[in-house]
Design a protein around this motif. Structure first.
Motif, PDB file in Angstrom:
ATOM      1  N   THR A  92       0.849  -1.194   0.000  1.00 27.98           N
ATOM      2  CA  THR A  92       0.000   0.000   0.000  1.00 27.98           C
ATOM      3  C   THR A  92       0.885   1.245   0.000  1.00 27.98           C
ATOM      4  O   THR A  92       0.657   2.206  -0.744  1.00 27.98           O
ATOM      5  N   SER A  93       1.908   1.206   0.807  1.00 25.64           N
ATOM      6  CA  SER A  93       2.819   2.341   0.916  1.00 25.64           C
ATOM      7  C   SER A  93       3.531   2.623  -0.417  1.00 25.64           C
ATOM      8  O   SER A  93       3.786   3.783  -0.763  1.00 25.64           O
ATOM      9  N   CYS A  94       3.854   1.579  -1.174  1.00 23.47           N
ATOM     10  CA  CYS A  94       4.496   1.778  -2.499  1.00 23.47           C
ATOM     11  C   CYS A  94       3.612   2.641  -3.396  1.00 23.47           C
ATOM     12  O   CYS A  94       4.084   3.575  -4.042  1.00 23.47           O
ATOM     13  N   TYR A  95       2.315   2.302  -3.449  1.00 20.79           N
ATOM     14  CA  TYR A  95       1.403   3.049  -4.330  1.00 20.79           C
ATOM     15  C   TYR A  95       1.253   4.482  -3.820  1.00 20.79           C
ATOM     16  O   TYR A  95       1.312   5.431  -4.591  1.00 20.79           O
ATOM     17  N   ARG A  96       1.088   4.627  -2.497  1.00 20.78           N
ATOM     18  CA  ARG A  96       0.901   5.979  -1.933  1.00 20.78           C
ATOM     19  C   ARG A  96       2.125   6.842  -2.174  1.00 20.78           C
ATOM     20  O   ARG A  96       2.015   7.973  -2.652  1.00 20.78           O
ATOM     21  N   ALA A  97       3.301   6.298  -1.822  1.00 20.50           N
ATOM     22  CA  ALA A  97       4.536   7.090  -1.953  1.00 20.50           C
ATOM     23  C   ALA A  97       4.751   7.479  -3.413  1.00 20.50           C
ATOM     24  O   ALA A  97       5.144   8.610  -3.712  1.00 20.50           O
ATOM     25  N   SER A  98       4.455   6.574  -4.336  1.00 18.41           N
ATOM     26  CA  SER A  98       4.658   6.870  -5.760  1.00 18.41           C
ATOM     27  C   SER A  98       3.689   7.951  -6.219  1.00 18.41           C
ATOM     28  O   SER A  98       4.068   8.871  -6.954  1.00 18.41           O
ATOM     29  N   LEU A  99       2.448   7.857  -5.775  1.00 19.50           N
ATOM     30  CA  LEU A  99       1.452   8.854  -6.186  1.00 19.50           C
ATOM     31  C   LEU A  99       1.792  10.233  -5.608  1.00 19.50           C
ATOM     32  O   LEU A  99       1.656  11.253  -6.281  1.00 19.50           O
ATOM     33  N   GLN A 100       2.281  10.242  -4.353  1.00 21.75           N
ATOM     34  CA  GLN A 100       2.647  11.531  -3.742  1.00 21.75           C
ATOM     35  C   GLN A 100       3.812  12.165  -4.499  1.00 21.75           C
ATOM     36  O   GLN A 100       3.832  13.360  -4.768  1.00 21.75           O
ATOM     37  N   LEU A 101       4.764  11.317  -4.879  1.00 18.97           N
ATOM     38  CA  LEU A 101       5.916  11.821  -5.631  1.00 18.97           C
ATOM     39  C   LEU A 101       5.471  12.346  -7.001  1.00 18.97           C
ATOM     40  O   LEU A 101       5.932  13.382  -7.464  1.00 18.97           O
ATOM     41  N   ALA A 102       4.566  11.621  -7.630  1.00 19.30           N
ATOM     42  CA  ALA A 102       4.062  12.047  -8.944  1.00 19.30           C
ATOM     43  C   ALA A 102       3.396  13.415  -8.803  1.00 19.30           C
ATOM     44  O   ALA A 102       3.623  14.321  -9.607  1.00 19.30           O
ATOM     45  N   GLU A 103       2.611  13.556  -7.764  1.00 16.00           N
ATOM     46  CA  GLU A 103       1.915  14.824  -7.594  1.00 16.00           C
ATOM     47  C   GLU A 103       2.883  15.966  -7.291  1.00 16.00           C
ATOM     48  O   GLU A 103       2.748  17.063  -7.832  1.00 16.00           O
ATOM     49  N   ALA A 104       3.883  15.681  -6.471  1.00 13.20           N
ATOM     50  CA  ALA A 104       4.874  16.716  -6.150  1.00 13.20           C
ATOM     51  C   ALA A 104       5.602  17.188  -7.408  1.00 13.20           C
ATOM     52  O   ALA A 104       6.115  18.301  -7.452  1.00 13.20           O
ATOM     53  N   HIS A 105       5.653  16.333  -8.418  1.00 13.61           N
ATOM     54  CA  HIS A 105       6.304  16.716  -9.685  1.00 13.61           C
ATOM     55  C   HIS A 105       5.279  17.128 -10.747  1.00 13.61           C
ATOM     56  O   HIS A 105       5.570  17.104 -11.936  1.00 13.61           O
ATOM     57  N   HIS A 106       4.083  17.449 -10.297  1.00 15.12           N
ATOM     58  CA  HIS A 106       3.020  17.978 -11.164  1.00 15.12           C
ATOM     59  C   HIS A 106       2.628  17.025 -12.286  1.00 15.12           C
ATOM     60  O   HIS A 106       2.277  17.466 -13.386  1.00 15.12           O
ATOM     61  N   CYS A 107       2.741  15.731 -12.041  1.00 15.03           N
ATOM     62  CA  CYS A 107       2.323  14.772 -13.070  1.00 15.03           C
ATOM     63  C   CYS A 107       0.798  14.701 -13.088  1.00 15.03           C
ATOM     64  O   CYS A 107       0.151  14.703 -12.038  1.00 15.03           O
ATOM     65  N   LYS A 108       0.248  14.598 -14.277  1.00 17.27           N
ATOM     66  CA  LYS A 108      -1.204  14.479 -14.422  1.00 17.27           C
ATOM     67  C   LYS A 108      -1.596  13.067 -14.826  1.00 17.27           C
ATOM     68  O   LYS A 108      -2.742  12.645 -14.669  1.00 17.27           O
ATOM     69  N   THR A 109      -0.637  12.334 -15.441  1.00 18.12           N
ATOM     70  CA  THR A 109      -0.926  10.958 -15.858  1.00 18.12           C
ATOM     71  C   THR A 109       0.201  10.041 -15.379  1.00 18.12           C
ATOM     72  O   THR A 109       1.380  10.324 -15.604  1.00 18.12           O
ATOM     73  N   VAL A 110      -0.185   8.966 -14.718  1.00 16.85           N
ATOM     74  CA  VAL A 110       0.794   8.042 -14.129  1.00 16.85           C
ATOM     75  C   VAL A 110       0.390   6.610 -14.449  1.00 16.85           C
ATOM     76  O   VAL A 110      -0.799   6.278 -14.378  1.00 16.85           O
ATOM     77  N   ALA A 111       1.365   5.775 -14.792  1.00 13.69           N
ATOM     78  CA  ALA A 111       1.053   4.363 -15.067  1.00 13.69           C
ATOM     79  C   ALA A 111       1.829   3.458 -14.112  1.00 13.69           C
ATOM     80  O   ALA A 111       3.039   3.635 -13.919  1.00 13.69           O
ATOM     81  N   PHE A 112       1.118   2.510 -13.530  1.00 18.73           N
ATOM     82  CA  PHE A 112       1.729   1.541 -12.599  1.00 18.73           C
ATOM     83  C   PHE A 112       1.722   0.139 -13.187  1.00 18.73           C
ATOM     84  O   PHE A 112       0.697  -0.272 -13.757  1.00 18.73           O
ATOM     85  N   PRO A 113       2.768  -0.639 -12.967  1.00 18.53           N
ATOM     86  CA  PRO A 113       2.642  -2.083 -13.197  1.00 18.53           C
ATOM     87  C   PRO A 113       2.058  -2.677 -11.906  1.00 18.53           C
ATOM     88  O   PRO A 113       1.885  -1.945 -10.926  1.00 18.53           O
ATOM     89  N   LEU A 114       1.804  -3.950 -11.903  1.00 15.11           N
ATOM     90  CA  LEU A 114       1.335  -4.586 -10.660  1.00 15.11           C
ATOM     91  C   LEU A 114       2.564  -4.891  -9.805  1.00 15.11           C
ATOM     92  O   LEU A 114       3.207  -5.928  -9.972  1.00 15.11           O
ATOM     93  N   ILE A 115       2.844  -3.961  -8.904  1.00 16.25           N
ATOM     94  CA  ILE A 115       4.066  -4.065  -8.097  1.00 16.25           C
ATOM     95  C   ILE A 115       4.066  -5.360  -7.269  1.00 16.25           C
ATOM     96  O   ILE A 115       3.029  -5.753  -6.737  1.00 16.25           O
ATOM     97  N   SER A 116       5.218  -5.983  -7.191  1.00 13.41           N
ATOM     98  CA  SER A 116       5.450  -7.207  -6.400  1.00 13.41           C
ATOM     99  C   SER A 116       4.778  -8.456  -6.956  1.00 13.41           C
ATOM    100  O   SER A 116       4.944  -9.544  -6.390  1.00 13.41           O
ATOM    101  N   ALA A 117       4.004  -8.302  -8.038  1.00 15.30           N
ATOM    102  CA  ALA A 117       3.206  -9.451  -8.515  1.00 15.30           C
ATOM    103  C   ALA A 117       3.980 -10.359  -9.470  1.00 15.30           C
ATOM    104  O   ALA A 117       3.420 -11.301 -10.006  1.00 15.30           O
ATOM    105  N   GLY A 118       5.274 -10.094  -9.667  1.00  9.57           N
ATOM    106  CA  GLY A 118       6.075 -10.947 -10.554  1.00  9.57           C
ATOM    107  C   GLY A 118       7.112 -11.700  -9.743  1.00  9.57           C
ATOM    108  O   GLY A 118       6.772 -12.557  -8.923  1.00  9.57           O
ATOM    109  N   VAL A 119       8.376 -11.306  -9.923  1.00 15.76           N
ATOM    110  CA  VAL A 119       9.490 -11.958  -9.228  1.00 15.76           C
ATOM    111  C   VAL A 119       9.269 -11.985  -7.709  1.00 15.76           C
ATOM    112  O   VAL A 119       9.609 -12.960  -7.041  1.00 15.76           O
ATOM    113  N   TYR A 120       8.687 -10.955  -7.146  1.00 10.92           N
ATOM    114  CA  TYR A 120       8.516 -10.891  -5.688  1.00 10.92           C
ATOM    115  C   TYR A 120       7.356 -11.742  -5.167  1.00 10.92           C
ATOM    116  O   TYR A 120       7.136 -11.820  -3.963  1.00 10.92           O
ATOM    117  N   GLY A 121       6.613 -12.361  -6.071  1.00  7.04           N
ATOM    118  CA  GLY A 121       5.700 -13.440  -5.688  1.00  7.04           C
ATOM    119  C   GLY A 121       4.403 -13.085  -4.984  1.00  7.04           C
ATOM    120  O   GLY A 121       3.725 -13.967  -4.435  1.00  7.04           O
TER     121      GLY A 121
END
Ligand code: AR6
Length: 309
Positions: A92-121
């Motif tokens: 949960t913190s990964c998504y929040r921290a990334s979104l906060q960082l995106a906003e701090a850099h004035h991003c309007k469009t952001v794309a996420f992969p499914l974090i941890s859902a591959g190699v990290y199992g």
């Protein structure tokens, strides 16, 4: 649409920022991390070397270099260890921290992969749920468009709990010759109806929103539609939506099946048992599940258009 699930290679997206599922060294690896470094070129690694790594659940930002996106946000997801080691909070913190960082850099469009859902199992259905709910929470008070990118559909497993009843409902509706006729509309009084004969789609919609007591902002969030589109509806009496948008509007108002059919008719659409999309929508309305994210999850799994604008 503020939150959209799409199937794509994240390195091809022209967005302000893409998110990388990195490891604590930030020095590259396999999976989406490898794809992003290959597509961005060696300068990305040079900048990453200067960042001094990143803790699990945190995020750091770099430029996108040869990528079509301006920035890359590197976040480190938790390794799945059975679920009892704080994995959910960290993810949960990964998504929040990334979104906060995106906003701090004035991003309007952001794309996420499914974090941890591959190699990290991390189990994919749980990873997807956490992604959807955390992004959705954030979007309640932030104006951003977020894409959740599903890369490998074969390994995309939808929560069984959500999927099986829908599959059974689709079978029942589309395979049987004698499909049940929809219940007759409850008579609301002839006067009432006659008085509304000439109401257009947008007039009916705006009236129902007023009756619901929701503000435009609350309503847009719930329908997963953009505020700009909504202003268009406010100003254009003859606005005609696409069918998925019209349905998103009905879902956000928590209309019954009959009310949904009424609203759709105003825009020239109907619901038919010959269409998988329509049957899925009927299922959710009949079971009074008006969670647009869950509906989109199921539509996505059945290869149908998603709701929203
Ligand atoms: N576009 C979108 N999604 C992708 C792409 C792509 N090009 N490639 C893979 N995915 P993973 P993790 C999906 O393993 O589980 C690396 O070695 C993939 O199908 O990339 O967080 C790092 O350096 C899966 O659903 O990340 C770390 O050591 C999702 O991206 C470790 O892997 C995440 O899978 C991180 O593991």
């Amino acid at each position: 649409m503020p939150l959209q699930i799409i199937r794509s290679d994240i390195t091809t997206l022209e967005v302000d920022a893409i998110v990388n599922a990195a490891n604590p060294t930030l020095l590259g690896g396999g999976g989406v991390d490898g794809c992003i470094h290959r597509a961005a070129g060696p300068k990305l690694l040079e900048e990453c070397r200067r960042l001094g790594g990143c803790e699990t659940g945190q995020a750091k930002i770099t430029k996108g270099y040869q990528l079509p996106s301006k920035y890359v946000i590197h976040t480190v997801g938790p390794i799945w260890r059975g679920g009892g080691s704080g994995e959910r909070e960290l993810l949960t913190s990964c998504y929040r921290a990334s979104l906060q960082l995106a906003e701090a850099h004035h991003c309007k469009t952001v794309a996420f992969p499914l974090i941890s859902a591959g190699v990290y199992g991390y189990p994919k259905d749980q990873a997807l749920q956490i992604a959807l709910t955390t992004i959705d929470d954030f979007l309640r008070d932030h104006e951003l468009t977020v894409y959740l990118v599903i890369f490998d559909r074969r390994s995309f497993l939808l929560s069984e709990q959500l999927l099986s009843p829908v599959a059974a409902y689709i079978d029942a509706r589309t395979n049987t010759a004698a499909t049940p006729v929809p219940r007759a509309a409850v008579c609301q009084g002839l006067q009432d109806r006659l008085g509304r004969l000439d109401e257009s789609f947008s007039e009916m919609l705006l009236r129902k929103i007023d009756e619901s007591g929701m503000t435009d902002a609350q309503y847009c969030k719930k329908a997963n539609v953009d505020r700009t589109l909504f202003s268009k509806i406010r100003s254009d009496r003859l606005y005609r939506p696409s069918k998925p948008t019209a349905i998103a509007f009905a879902i956000a108002l928590e209309l019954s099946l009959e009310e949904t059919r009424d609203l759709l008719r105003k825009a020239g659409f109907s619901l038919s048992h010959a269409s998988k999309f329509d049957v899925i929508i009927e299922y959710f309305i009949e079971t009074r599940n008006y969670n647009i994210l869950e509906i989109n999850e199921v539509l996505f799994a059945f290869d149908q258009s998603l709701l929203g604008a």
